[in-house]
Structures are given as C-alpha cells and as structure tokens.
Design a protein around this motif. Structure first.
Motif, PDB file in Angstrom:
ATOM      1  N   ILE A  64       0.838  -1.206   0.000  1.00  0.00           N
ATOM      2  CA  ILE A  64       0.000   0.000   0.000  1.00  0.00           C
ATOM      3  C   ILE A  64       0.870   1.252   0.000  1.00  0.00           C
ATOM      4  O   ILE A  64       0.668   2.171  -0.803  1.00  0.00           O
ATOM      5  CB  ILE A  64      -0.946   0.010   1.221  1.00  0.00           C
ATOM      6  N   ARG A  65       1.841   1.275   0.885  1.00  0.00           N
ATOM      7  CA  ARG A  65       2.708   2.456   0.998  1.00  0.00           C
ATOM      8  C   ARG A  65       3.489   2.687  -0.287  1.00  0.00           C
ATOM      9  O   ARG A  65       3.577   3.818  -0.788  1.00  0.00           O
ATOM     10  CB  ARG A  65       3.664   2.269   2.173  1.00  0.00           C
ATOM     11  N   CYS A  66       4.034   1.611  -0.845  1.00  0.00           N
ATOM     12  CA  CYS A  66       4.845   1.724  -2.050  1.00  0.00           C
ATOM     13  C   CYS A  66       3.989   2.144  -3.243  1.00  0.00           C
ATOM     14  O   CYS A  66       4.391   3.015  -4.033  1.00  0.00           O
ATOM     15  CB  CYS A  66       5.534   0.393  -2.325  1.00  0.00           C
ATOM     16  N   ALA A  67       2.822   1.552  -3.386  1.00  0.00           N
ATOM     17  CA  ALA A  67       1.943   1.899  -4.497  1.00  0.00           C
ATOM     18  C   ALA A  67       1.529   3.364  -4.427  1.00  0.00           C
ATOM     19  O   ALA A  67       1.529   4.077  -5.442  1.00  0.00           O
ATOM     20  CB  ALA A  67       0.706   1.003  -4.491  1.00  0.00           C
ATOM     21  N   SER A  68       1.183   3.822  -3.239  1.00  0.00           N
ATOM     22  CA  SER A  68       0.789   5.214  -3.069  1.00  0.00           C
ATOM     23  C   SER A  68       1.938   6.156  -3.408  1.00  0.00           C
ATOM     24  O   SER A  68       1.765   7.136  -4.143  1.00  0.00           O
ATOM     25  CB  SER A  68       0.313   5.454  -1.630  1.00  0.00           C
ATOM     26  N   ASP A  69       3.120   5.857  -2.907  1.00  0.00           N
ATOM     27  CA  ASP A  69       4.288   6.704  -3.167  1.00  0.00           C
ATOM     28  C   ASP A  69       4.653   6.734  -4.650  1.00  0.00           C
ATOM     29  O   ASP A  69       5.135   7.750  -5.163  1.00  0.00           O
ATOM     30  CB  ASP A  69       5.492   6.217  -2.362  1.00  0.00           C
ATOM     31  N   ALA A  70       4.430   5.605  -5.338  1.00  0.00           N
ATOM     32  CA  ALA A  70       4.801   5.505  -6.752  1.00  0.00           C
ATOM     33  C   ALA A  70       3.770   6.142  -7.678  1.00  0.00           C
ATOM     34  O   ALA A  70       3.991   6.219  -8.886  1.00  0.00           O
ATOM     35  CB  ALA A  70       5.001   4.041  -7.141  1.00  0.00           C
ATOM     36  N   GLU A 139     -15.780   5.804   6.444  1.00  0.00           N
ATOM     37  CA  GLU A 139     -16.251   7.091   6.940  1.00  0.00           C
ATOM     38  C   GLU A 139     -15.094   8.035   7.236  1.00  0.00           C
ATOM     39  O   GLU A 139     -15.177   9.238   6.977  1.00  0.00           O
ATOM     40  CB  GLU A 139     -17.107   6.894   8.201  1.00  0.00           C
ATOM     41  N   LYS A 140     -14.008   7.495   7.750  1.00  0.00           N
ATOM     42  CA  LYS A 140     -12.870   8.336   8.112  1.00  0.00           C
ATOM     43  C   LYS A 140     -12.112   8.832   6.893  1.00  0.00           C
ATOM     44  O   LYS A 140     -11.557   9.939   6.897  1.00  0.00           O
ATOM     45  CB  LYS A 140     -11.915   7.553   9.036  1.00  0.00           C
ATOM     46  N   THR A 141     -12.071   8.031   5.846  1.00  0.00           N
ATOM     47  CA  THR A 141     -11.181   8.337   4.715  1.00  0.00           C
ATOM     48  C   THR A 141     -11.901   8.722   3.430  1.00  0.00           C
ATOM     49  O   THR A 141     -11.243   9.029   2.434  1.00  0.00           O
ATOM     50  CB  THR A 141     -10.270   7.124   4.415  1.00  0.00           C
ATOM     51  N   LYS A 142     -13.232   8.732   3.414  1.00  0.00           N
ATOM     52  CA  LYS A 142     -13.972   8.861   2.154  1.00  0.00           C
ATOM     53  C   LYS A 142     -13.719  10.172   1.425  1.00  0.00           C
ATOM     54  O   LYS A 142     -13.896  10.257   0.201  1.00  0.00           O
ATOM     55  CB  LYS A 142     -15.468   8.673   2.389  1.00  0.00           C
ATOM     56  N   ASP A 143     -13.290  11.201   2.137  1.00  0.00           N
ATOM     57  CA  ASP A 143     -13.046  12.494   1.495  1.00  0.00           C
ATOM     58  C   ASP A 143     -11.582  12.697   1.111  1.00  0.00           C
ATOM     59  O   ASP A 143     -11.220  13.774   0.622  1.00  0.00           O
ATOM     60  CB  ASP A 143     -13.503  13.630   2.419  1.00  0.00           C
ATOM     61  N   ASN A 144     -10.753  11.702   1.334  1.00  0.00           N
ATOM     62  CA  ASN A 144      -9.339  11.816   0.988  1.00  0.00           C
ATOM     63  C   ASN A 144      -9.153  11.856  -0.526  1.00  0.00           C
ATOM     64  O   ASN A 144      -9.962  11.302  -1.280  1.00  0.00           O
ATOM     65  CB  ASN A 144      -8.535  10.659   1.588  1.00  0.00           C
ATOM     66  N   ASP A 145      -8.083  12.491  -0.965  1.00  0.00           N
ATOM     67  CA  ASP A 145      -7.855  12.659  -2.403  1.00  0.00           C
ATOM     68  C   ASP A 145      -6.615  11.930  -2.903  1.00  0.00           C
ATOM     69  O   ASP A 145      -6.141  12.177  -4.007  1.00  0.00           O
ATOM     70  CB  ASP A 145      -7.744  14.148  -2.754  1.00  0.00           C
ATOM     71  N   GLY A 146      -6.095  11.023  -2.078  1.00  0.00           N
ATOM     72  CA  GLY A 146      -4.932  10.253  -2.499  1.00  0.00           C
ATOM     73  C   GLY A 146      -5.349   8.946  -3.158  1.00  0.00           C
ATOM     74  O   GLY A 146      -6.418   8.847  -3.764  1.00  0.00           O
ATOM     75  N   MET A 147      -4.509   7.937  -3.051  1.00  0.00           N
ATOM     76  CA  MET A 147      -4.803   6.634  -3.645  1.00  0.00           C
ATOM     77  C   MET A 147      -6.052   6.023  -3.027  1.00  0.00           C
ATOM     78  O   MET A 147      -6.287   6.156  -1.822  1.00  0.00           O
ATOM     79  CB  MET A 147      -3.613   5.689  -3.455  1.00  0.00           C
ATOM     80  N   THR A 148      -6.848   5.345  -3.838  1.00  0.00           N
ATOM     81  CA  THR A 148      -7.996   4.594  -3.339  1.00  0.00           C
ATOM     82  C   THR A 148      -7.589   3.140  -3.154  1.00  0.00           C
ATOM     83  O   THR A 148      -7.122   2.496  -4.092  1.00  0.00           O
ATOM     84  CB  THR A 148      -9.191   4.674  -4.305  1.00  0.00           C
ATOM     85  N   LEU A 149      -7.741   2.645  -1.938  1.00  0.00           N
ATOM     86  CA  LEU A 149      -7.482   1.242  -1.608  1.00  0.00           C
ATOM     87  C   LEU A 149      -8.812   0.513  -1.596  1.00  0.00           C
ATOM     88  O   LEU A 149      -9.691   0.827  -0.789  1.00  0.00           O
ATOM     89  CB  LEU A 149      -6.802   1.129  -0.247  1.00  0.00           C
ATOM     90  N   LEU A 150      -8.964  -0.447  -2.510  1.00  0.00           N
ATOM     91  CA  LEU A 150     -10.173  -1.257  -2.546  1.00  0.00           C
ATOM     92  C   LEU A 150      -9.868  -2.620  -1.938  1.00  0.00           C
ATOM     93  O   LEU A 150      -9.001  -3.352  -2.438  1.00  0.00           O
ATOM     94  CB  LEU A 150     -10.674  -1.422  -3.987  1.00  0.00           C
ATOM     95  N   VAL A 151     -10.541  -2.953  -0.862  1.00  0.00           N
ATOM     96  CA  VAL A 151     -10.367  -4.237  -0.205  1.00  0.00           C
ATOM     97  C   VAL A 151     -11.488  -5.157  -0.678  1.00  0.00           C
ATOM     98  O   VAL A 151     -12.661  -4.935  -0.373  1.00  0.00           O
ATOM     99  CB  VAL A 151     -10.396  -4.090   1.327  1.00  0.00           C
TER     100      VAL A 151
END
Length: 261
Positions: A64-70, A139-151
């Motif tokens: 997750i961290r690497c994908a987001s950073d890349a 609910e905590k992260t839904k407004d974030n504008d970075g990478m979307t993590l789909l579980v």
C-alpha cells in the motif's frame, strides 16, 4: 505522478534492480493484487495457516505504501473470496478478527497518507465487528484525495456479474413502465451494476506464489489487464517485488486488441 523520489521509495535495491529504470509517467493507474501463499509460507515454517495470514499483513502494509508513493491511483487487494467460507471455521473466524483489528490499527496511518479505503464485495455477510471496522475506515477516509485502496472481501466476480445483470433487469423494468419501451442493455448499463462502477479497470494484475489462475477475481474488469505472476509467497513480497512488477508492466506493448502500427 511520484509522491516521493524514486531513491526514497526504493532506498536499497538488490543488485541488478534499478529503480531509476521506472518511468514515473507510465506507472499503472490501477493495480490489482491476488495475495496468495500465506498458507504455504506458514506450512514451510511448521506454523498454522492463521500465522501465515498475520505474516502477510506487513506485505499488505508495504505494498500500500509503495503503491501510493509511486503514484498508483487505485490498488485493489483480494482479501477474502466468496469461496473462502469453505475453509476451516477456525481459520475463517481468525481471518475475520484479523481484518477487524488490522483495519482499526491501520486506518489512522492510511488517513494521514490521504488514502481512501473502501470495500468491494458483499460485506453484509461479515461479522458485525468486521463490518463495523470497514465502515469506520470508509467514513474516516472517504473524502481523501490520495490513492484509493479497494479491499475485496467476500468478493466473487461471478456473483458480482449476476448482481449487475439483476440491476440491469430492474432498470429495464422501471424504464419499460415509464416509457413503454425496453432499453437496450449495453456495457455501460451493465457496468453500473458492478462494485467497481466508478473505478477504472485494472491495468496490472499481480499474483504471488507461482499460481496461474484468476480465482473468480475481477473477471469482467481484467479483460485487457496485464498479468504479472511471481513465485514469491505473499508474506515475503516486498517493495522490490512490486518494483519488478511495475518494470515488467512498462516493458509491455498494450494494444487492446488493435493491430500494431
């Protein structure tokens, strides 16, 4: 677009692996991962399977961290399939508890990294504690504008497509009642019924542990995805294995069925 310099994302590459060979402009927008090998990893160490699942958490965290950073915009991880309910009860119960505890432990860090967390699959069948943890993360992260993590949890692609067909039927019935005409079912109408209706199809699908099957995962969405399979067991998968997958992806000529000019 890279969120960190390449030498910060991949600080200690093994011999023969050059992070600067990665083209930041051609990083796949959507990467999907079939995380396989936790059980075999545990068996090799004479541990129970749940120990293998716990060991795989660090690989999830690093990916997750690497994908987001890349600069990957969407990362889908296949966590629990509709078929996984057939596993021993002790393992299933342990996995559900692990999902809940891990999600609650990681959500603050993901939020700080501007990652948006959502699920795909039928989470209504999950235990209340597990479902609540995923709901809290959304609910905590839904407004974030970075990478979307789909579980992908309690996810099965055949079931998803049946769900989409049923949605098309409902839409057609409503339209027929209102207009007297049955609308033509096309790809766009079908895709509105998928869990991934607002998500681009995966560019790259990674599968670990040497297996060569898709396991009822994103069957519609991966029609033109590139595949990368590695013998590495999931708990041993690290950022350099992820880099190898990205570099392999960038070596491909994606034509989507067209003739090369």
């Amino acid at each position: 677009m890279l969120h960190k310099p390449l030498d910060a994302i991949f600080p200690s590459p093994p011999d023969g692996l050059d992070p600067f060979a990665l083209d930041p402009e051609r990083v796949p927008e959507h990467v999907a991962v079939i995380m396989d090998g936790n059980g075999r990893w545990a068996k090799k160490r004479a541990l129970n399977r749940l120990k293998g699942h716990k060991a795989g958490i660090e690989a999830v965290r690093e990916t997750i961290r690497c994908a987001s950073d890349a600069g990957v915009r969407y990362l889908t991880i296949y966590s629990f399939s509709t078929e996984n309910w057939k596993r021993p009860e002790e393992e299933v119960v342990g996995l559900m508890d692990l999902f809940a505890k891990t999600m609650l432990a990681e959500v603050d860090g993901l939020h700080e990294e501007h990652v948006r967390v959502r699920t795909i699959g039928d989470i209504s069948a999950l235990p209340e504690e597990t479902r609540a943890a995923f709901d809290e993360a959304w609910e905590k992260t839904k407004d974030n504008d970075g990478m979307t993590l789909l579980v992908a949890v309690n996810y099965g692609s055949r079931q998803e497509m049946l769900r989409a067909v049923q949605a098309c039927m409902r839409e057609a019935v409503i339209a027929a009642e209102e207009t007297g005409a049955i609308p033509q079912v096309d790809e766009r109408m079908f895709e509105r019924g998928l869990y991934t209706a607002d998500i681009p199809d995966p560019d790259l699908v990674i599968r670990t542990s040497g297996e060569m099957r898709v396991s009822n995962f994103l069957l519609w969405q991966m029609a033109y995805s590139e595949f990368y399979c590695t013998d590495v067991l999931w708990p041993d998968f690290n950022r350099y294995d992820f880099l190898r997958a990205l570099l392999d992806y960038q070596s491909r000529d994606r034509r989507f069925g067209a003739v090369q000019s």
